[in-house]
Design an enzyme around this catalytic site. Structure first.
Site: not given
Ligand code: AKB
Length: 315
Positions: A51, A140
């Site tokens: 992990n 992200y």
């Molecule tokens: C996503 O689509 O989240 C990934 C990226 C482009 O980082 N493939």
């Protein structure tokens, strides 16, 4: 000779990067790890269930194998991250800070894959510069920008040899991606061969940077082996190989499967994420500082994907 620990090794990139690294550095010098087993990787060299949020366990593994470089492939991707932002943030940032802290202890190196997802609506979308506005609108993307800045910080403050790439969508035929916005560009090949048609969740005209896996693997090793005296940038380099929209990939597939059909059912979350990302990045810094040059374009990648998937799917 490097001793490498790959964390998050069982995913789309890791399942091909680990064998690639083992081919270069020796199978016993590349320790693959993930929270789940991967028989393909555990059968071909050292493998640990790890992990990546458990820094003590990760450090034990690093000491046991005399690791001097960590490749951090742990990531909750863009679309999946929007379903549970706090979870995505904890995983993405926890694995990154653990990698950097351990590299600081061992005076080692860290490879961080960033992404086109690190850019946002206010970034210039065409010929996106290496150094530009970065205000992503996904968790992200926010975690990727933070990882880029932390990597530079650890390099400047502690001398960690931190380097990274802003990957575009990666297209491959071994392990499927999951939870990304660019996943359609992989799924379309599987659907073309198994059904002859594909329902695309991004609209026609949505241009995004993309890259075939062999180029992504080559880039990861090339940046980590680059002469540091040539590096003006470190975290992270724009790298691209091609830019296309759904109608273009469909047309490339039709050269091999003439009856292939594409239809559209737009996913509003993925579409809005894709709209916030560059159409096409400028990767001249990577070309100048470490001789980046991709091998595959849309046509050559499509031919290879179809050949490989025909065998894999028995099509
Ligand atoms: C996503 O689509 O989240 C990934 C990226 C482009 O980082 N493939």
């Amino acid at each position: 000779m490097r001793n490498i620990l790959v964390i998050g090794a069982a995913g789309q990139i890791g399942s091909e990067l680990v064998p690639y690294l083992r081919g270069i550095y020796g199978e016993n010098n590349v320790i693959a790890s993930d929270i789940v087993d991967n028989p393909m990787l555990s059968g071909s060299g050292p493998y640990a269930i790890l992990n990546a949020l458990d820094r003590v366990a990760m450090y034990d593994l690093v000491r046991k194998h005399h690791v001097d470089a960590v490749y951090n492939l742990v990531a909750v991707l863009s679309a999946r991250g929007e379903a549970d932002p706090m979870w995505a943030w904890n995983i993405n940032m926890g694995s990154q800070i653990n990698s950097l802290e351990i590299a600081r202890e061992i005076k080692g190196a860290v490879f961080t894959p960033s992404s086109i997802g690190a850019f946002g609506h206010t970034t210039p979308p065409d010929n996106t510069p290496q150094d530009t506005v970065m205000r992503p609108s996904t968790i992200y993307g926010i975690s990727k920008v933070t990882a880029e800045m932390l990597s530079d910080y650890y390099h400047l403050k502690y001398g960690v040899d931190a380097r990274g790439l802003r990957y575009p969508g990666i297209i491959s035929n071994v392990t499927l991606p999951g939870g990304g916005t660019t996943d359609y560009a992989v799924e379309i090949y599987y659907a073309a061969l198994s059904k002859g048609s594909f329902v695309c969740n991004l609209s026609p005209g949505t241009f995004l940077d993309m890259m075939y896996m062999p180029d992504a693997l080559k880039a990861a090793v090339q940046i980590m082996e680059a002469d540091p005296s040539r590096l003006v940038h470190r975290n992270c380099f724009n790298v691209s190989a091609m830019s296309f929209e759904p109608e273009m990939i469909a047309a490339a597939i039709r050269k091999h499967i003439p009856d292939f059909r594409i239809e559209y059912s737009i996913d509003p979350i993925k579409q809005s994420i894709a709209n916030s990302w560059p159409n096409q990045m400028d990767d001249s810094a990577a070309r100048e500082e470490w001789d980046w040059e991709p091998e595959y374009d849309l046509e050559t990648m499509t031919a290879d994907m179809i050949d490989k998937l025909k065998v894999k799917l028995g099509a």
